[in-house]
Scaffold this motif. Structure first.
Motif, mmCIF file in Angstrom:
data_model
loop_
_atom_site.group_PDB
_atom_site.id
_atom_site.type_symbol
_atom_site.label_atom_id
_atom_site.label_comp_id
_atom_site.label_asym_id
_atom_site.label_seq_id
_atom_site.Cartn_x
_atom_site.Cartn_y
_atom_site.Cartn_z
ATOM 1 N N GLY A 163 0.844 -1.204 0.091
ATOM 2 C CA GLY A 163 -0.032 -0.070 -0.057
ATOM 3 C C GLY A 163 0.942 1.224 0.092
ATOM 4 N N GLY A 164 2.224 1.048 0.312
ATOM 5 C CA GLY A 164 2.986 2.427 0.094
ATOM 6 C C GLY A 164 4.330 2.045 -0.599
ATOM 7 N N ASP A 165 4.587 0.867 -0.906
ATOM 8 C CA ASP A 165 5.755 0.485 -1.827
ATOM 9 C C ASP A 165 5.462 -0.620 -2.669
ATOM 10 O OD1 ASP A 165 8.262 0.916 -2.789
ATOM 11 O OD2 ASP A 165 9.418 0.854 -1.274
ATOM 12 N N TYR A 166 6.157 -0.835 -3.690
ATOM 13 C CA TYR A 166 5.788 -1.913 -4.815
ATOM 14 C C TYR A 166 5.950 -3.195 -4.017
ATOM 15 C CZ TYR A 166 6.599 1.504 -8.429
ATOM 16 O OH TYR A 166 6.360 2.683 -9.205
ATOM 17 N N VAL A 167 4.961 -4.007 -4.275
ATOM 18 C CA VAL A 167 4.808 -5.261 -3.537
ATOM 19 C C VAL A 167 4.358 -6.168 -4.913
ATOM 20 C CG1 VAL A 167 3.828 -6.976 -2.140
ATOM 21 C CG2 VAL A 167 4.391 -4.785 -1.075
ATOM 22 N N LYS A 168 5.282 -6.925 -5.458
ATOM 23 C CA LYS A 168 4.774 -7.839 -6.717
ATOM 24 C C LYS A 168 4.846 -9.218 -6.392
ATOM 25 C CE LYS A 168 6.207 -3.932 -9.434
ATOM 26 N NZ LYS A 168 6.532 -3.386 -10.776
ATOM 27 N N MET A 244 -10.215 4.949 -1.585
ATOM 28 C CA MET A 244 -9.159 6.083 -1.719
ATOM 29 C C MET A 244 -7.982 5.500 -2.291
ATOM 30 S SD MET A 244 -9.560 7.974 1.860
ATOM 31 C CE MET A 244 -8.703 9.223 1.324
ATOM 32 N N ILE A 245 -7.475 4.218 -2.053
ATOM 33 C CA ILE A 245 -6.161 3.761 -2.717
ATOM 34 C C ILE A 245 -6.788 3.513 -4.383
ATOM 35 C CG2 ILE A 245 -4.900 1.620 -3.144
ATOM 36 C CD1 ILE A 245 -4.590 1.431 -0.135
ATOM 37 N N LYS A 246 -7.882 2.834 -4.772
ATOM 38 C CA LYS A 246 -8.488 2.791 -5.996
ATOM 39 C C LYS A 246 -8.310 4.236 -6.597
ATOM 40 C CE LYS A 246 -10.239 -0.149 -7.979
ATOM 41 N NZ LYS A 246 -9.522 -1.285 -8.936
ATOM 42 N N GLU A 247 -8.806 5.245 -5.839
ATOM 43 C CA GLU A 247 -9.036 6.413 -6.679
ATOM 44 C C GLU A 247 -7.543 7.084 -6.845
ATOM 45 O OE1 GLU A 247 -11.391 8.876 -3.839
ATOM 46 O OE2 GLU A 247 -12.987 7.405 -4.057
ATOM 47 N N GLU A 248 -6.794 7.006 -6.001
ATOM 48 C CA GLU A 248 -5.321 7.468 -6.247
ATOM 49 C C GLU A 248 -4.607 6.700 -7.559
ATOM 50 O OE1 GLU A 248 -2.996 7.799 -2.638
ATOM 51 O OE2 GLU A 248 -1.657 9.057 -3.733
ATOM 52 N N GLY A 249 -5.021 5.371 -7.231
ATOM 53 C CA GLY A 249 -3.994 4.438 -8.135
ATOM 54 C C GLY A 249 -2.994 4.030 -7.416
ATOM 55 N N ILE A 250 -2.393 2.903 -7.666
ATOM 56 C CA ILE A 250 -1.393 2.255 -6.680
ATOM 57 C C ILE A 250 -0.186 2.853 -7.108
ATOM 58 C CG2 ILE A 250 -0.289 0.097 -6.093
ATOM 59 C CD1 ILE A 250 -2.987 -1.304 -5.992
ATOM 60 N N LYS A 255 4.389 6.364 -5.487
ATOM 61 C CA LYS A 255 5.267 7.583 -5.906
ATOM 62 C C LYS A 255 5.114 8.627 -4.895
ATOM 63 C CE LYS A 255 5.394 7.252 -11.014
ATOM 64 N NZ LYS A 255 4.647 7.245 -12.249
ATOM 65 N N ARG A 256 4.138 8.845 -4.490
ATOM 66 C CA ARG A 256 3.912 9.782 -3.065
ATOM 67 C C ARG A 256 4.566 9.265 -2.044
ATOM 68 N NH1 ARG A 256 0.196 9.795 0.758
ATOM 69 N NH2 ARG A 256 -1.419 8.331 -0.318
ATOM 70 N N HIS A 257 4.489 7.884 -1.788
ATOM 71 C CA HIS A 257 5.439 7.481 -0.306
ATOM 72 C C HIS A 257 6.853 7.576 -0.843
ATOM 73 C CE1 HIS A 257 1.430 5.843 1.000
ATOM 74 N NE2 HIS A 257 2.030 5.590 2.120
ATOM 75 N N ARG A 258 7.171 7.566 -1.983
ATOM 76 C CA ARG A 258 8.622 7.379 -2.297
ATOM 77 C C ARG A 258 9.089 8.917 -2.118
ATOM 78 N NH1 ARG A 258 11.024 2.925 -6.079
ATOM 79 N NH2 ARG A 258 10.546 1.316 -4.817
ATOM 80 N N LYS A 259 8.179 9.852 -2.722
ATOM 81 C CA LYS A 259 8.752 11.167 -2.739
ATOM 82 C C LYS A 259 8.730 11.818 -1.297
ATOM 83 C CE LYS A 259 7.093 15.349 -5.194
ATOM 84 N NZ LYS A 259 6.590 15.755 -6.460
ATOM 85 N N LEU A 260 7.558 11.347 -0.462
ATOM 86 C CA LEU A 260 7.686 12.036 0.804
ATOM 87 C C LEU A 260 8.888 11.542 1.734
ATOM 88 C CD1 LEU A 260 3.946 11.734 1.601
ATOM 89 C CD2 LEU A 260 5.193 13.658 0.814
ATOM 90 N N LYS A 281 23.813 -2.960 -1.953
ATOM 91 C CA LYS A 281 23.377 -2.747 -3.502
ATOM 92 C C LYS A 281 22.064 -3.403 -3.617
ATOM 93 C CE LYS A 281 26.186 -6.426 -5.183
ATOM 94 N NZ LYS A 281 26.854 -7.194 -6.310
ATOM 95 N N TYR A 282 21.723 -4.507 -2.683
ATOM 96 C CA TYR A 282 20.309 -5.181 -2.897
ATOM 97 C C TYR A 282 19.505 -4.481 -2.033
ATOM 98 C CZ TYR A 282 23.418 -8.960 -4.596
ATOM 99 O OH TYR A 282 24.178 -9.647 -5.461
ATOM 100 N N SER A 283 19.691 -3.875 -0.924
ATOM 101 C CA SER A 283 18.414 -3.563 -0.064
ATOM 102 C C SER A 283 18.413 -1.913 -0.276
ATOM 103 C CB SER A 283 19.015 -3.508 1.393
ATOM 104 O OG SER A 283 20.238 -3.388 1.704
ATOM 105 N N ASP A 284 17.817 -1.320 0.436
ATOM 106 C CA ASP A 284 17.287 0.128 0.264
ATOM 107 C C ASP A 284 16.834 0.923 1.386
ATOM 108 O OD1 ASP A 284 17.415 2.609 -0.997
ATOM 109 O OD2 ASP A 284 16.292 1.934 -2.747
ATOM 110 N N TYR A 285 16.808 2.082 1.487
ATOM 111 C CA TYR A 285 16.161 2.829 2.593
ATOM 112 C C TYR A 285 14.566 2.563 2.544
ATOM 113 C CZ TYR A 285 20.505 5.380 3.508
ATOM 114 O OH TYR A 285 21.694 5.914 3.670
ATOM 115 N N SER A 286 13.874 2.516 3.684
ATOM 116 C CA SER A 286 12.489 2.605 3.227
ATOM 117 C C SER A 286 11.896 3.689 2.795
ATOM 118 C CB SER A 286 12.064 2.175 5.078
ATOM 119 O OG SER A 286 10.694 2.381 5.123
ATOM 120 N N ASN A 287 10.752 3.224 2.277
ATOM 121 C CA ASN A 287 9.896 4.264 1.486
ATOM 122 C C ASN A 287 8.788 5.135 2.402
ATOM 123 O OD1 ASN A 287 11.624 4.926 -0.821
ATOM 124 N ND2 ASN A 287 10.844 2.720 -1.355
#
Ligand SMILES: Cc1ncc(COP(=O)(O)O)c(C=O)c1O
Length: 370
Positions: A163-168, A244-250, A255-260, A281-287
């Motif tokens: 809901g805040g970052d990519y989960v595939k 609200m998630i549907k309205e915003e689009g995943i 992108k909004r979570h990442r930007k913030l 190189k594999y991990s990252d900061y949390s978004n």
């Protein structure tokens, strides 16, 4: 008050209003429609075609359901580089033989060590995608790829990523993914959603706890029901949050979570603060949550208490091993530029007064340009 915690998050007015209504029967067609809608949107959020089951309980109930229900798989390996990875290890110990791989909090998991554990016979990998306690994003795709090579089951805590970052889930080949409603989904605490692949069912353990037995949830789903009385009010809230998630689009939401979160990190670094996690190189900061080291010259308690008292903004402390050493700013759910700028202004003010940082709000403002 402005709640900037990594759950429970600040609720949107729409979600609060959705809860103020009369009960409906949990075996009614009306509830069935809500369950159906929530399941459909959650499939999109998890990136899966698998069914999604809802348990009344917090995120931990979902993780325990996932581990216990499929503990027939055999030996587990758990990846532990923070509080919630450690919790997965504790849960797994109750239901299966487990090799707990522990790493320093805030440091990456060692993928070579994972391979070795799989060589030694582990049949399932349990790990946290977004380690909230340290602000680290673990490499879910890489972990799943390695697990797949050994034909091992993967159980992923996506509690603060979904809901805040990519989960595939399907693309990465994850078998079980779990989220709690009080984080990036933007709903109150109390429900956990668990997505399960077909393959996981081969390893079903009928001796798992009755309430967390996912087979019971699976059996009831075609009737659009849950096996036991669900927290109906929380479903009203979740339905609205998912609308609200549907309205915003995943995609936009991620992108909004990442930007913030990037704005928070950029501010911190330019102010002269340091970030707690040390990704490779594999991990990252949390978004979705940023963990910042407390500078010398102020205690974590003083910082959080002053920000709360003077500005009405609630920040998060460090937990367990890092209590007193870090503070955390979450950027989850419906949070926007306004809340982030207000929070950074408050923190900057308190730290500037003590001459502990340099002014850096302009850096955040630039990151937050449309
Ligand atoms: C990554 C992660 N896993 C598990 C949990 C535990 O969830 P809950 O408190 O909803 O049981 C949390 C809560 O913060 C979390 O962030």
């Amino acid at each position: 008050m402005l709640i900037m915690l990594p759950g429970p998050i600040q609720l949107h007015e729409r979600v609060i209003r959705a809860m103020c209504r009369q009960m409906i029967g949990h075996r009614s067609a009306e509830f069935g429609e809500i369950l159906k809608f929530c399941g459909e949107v959650m499939k999109e959020v998890f990136g899966t075609r698998n069914d999604v089951y809802f348990i009344t309980g917090s995120g931990t109930a979902g993780v325990e359901a996932g581990i216990a229900s499929f503990s027939g798989v055999g030996k587990f390996v758990t990846l532990e580089n923070g509080k919630f990875g450690e919790r997965m290890g504790e849960i797994a110990e109750r239901y299966a033989e487990v090799e707990r791989l522990s790493f320093e909090w805030g440091k990456p998991v060692d993928l070579e060590k994972l391979k070795e554990a799989l060589e030694r016979g582990a049949r399932a990998v349990a790990f946290v995608h977004n380690e909230t306690s340290t602000g680290m994003l673990n490499p879910a795709e890489e972990i799943a790829k390695i697990a797949r090579k050994y034909d091992a089951l993967t159980i992923m805590d996506a509690i603060t990523s979904a809901g805040g970052d990519y989960v595939k889930m399907d693309e990465w080949g994850i078998d079980v993914a779990v989220v709690g409603t009080q984080k990036c989904l933007g709903a109150p605490p109390g429900l956990a959603a668990v997505a399960v692949s077909e393959r996981a069912w081969e390893f079903y353990n009928p001796k798992c706890p009755l309430y967390l037995d996912l087979k019971a949830y699976r059996k009831k789903l075609p009737e659009l029901q849950t096996p036991y009385t669900p927290a109906v009010t929380l479903f009203f809230a979740l339905e609205e949050a998912l609308k609200m998630i549907k309205e915003e689009g995943i995609e936009n939401r991620v992108k909004r979570h990442r930007k913030l979160s990037k704005a928070v990190r950029t501010w911190a670094v330019n102010a002269g603060l340091s970030l707690f996690p040390q990704p490779d190189k594999y991990s990252d900061y949390s978004n979705t949550v940023t963990a910042i080291n407390i500078p010398g010259g102020i205690t974590e308690k003083e910082l959080r208490d002053t920000v709360r008292k003077e500005y009405g903004i609630v920040l998060s402390s460090g937990q367990d091993k890092v209590k007193g050493k870090i503070f955390r700013i979450a950027t989850m759910g419906s949070i926007e530029k306004f809340e982030v700028m207000a929070t950074l202004t408050a923190v900057e003010d308190v730290l500037l007064r003590k001459n502990l940082i340099k002014p850096a709000l302009d850096f955040a403002r630039r990151e937050l340009q449309p």
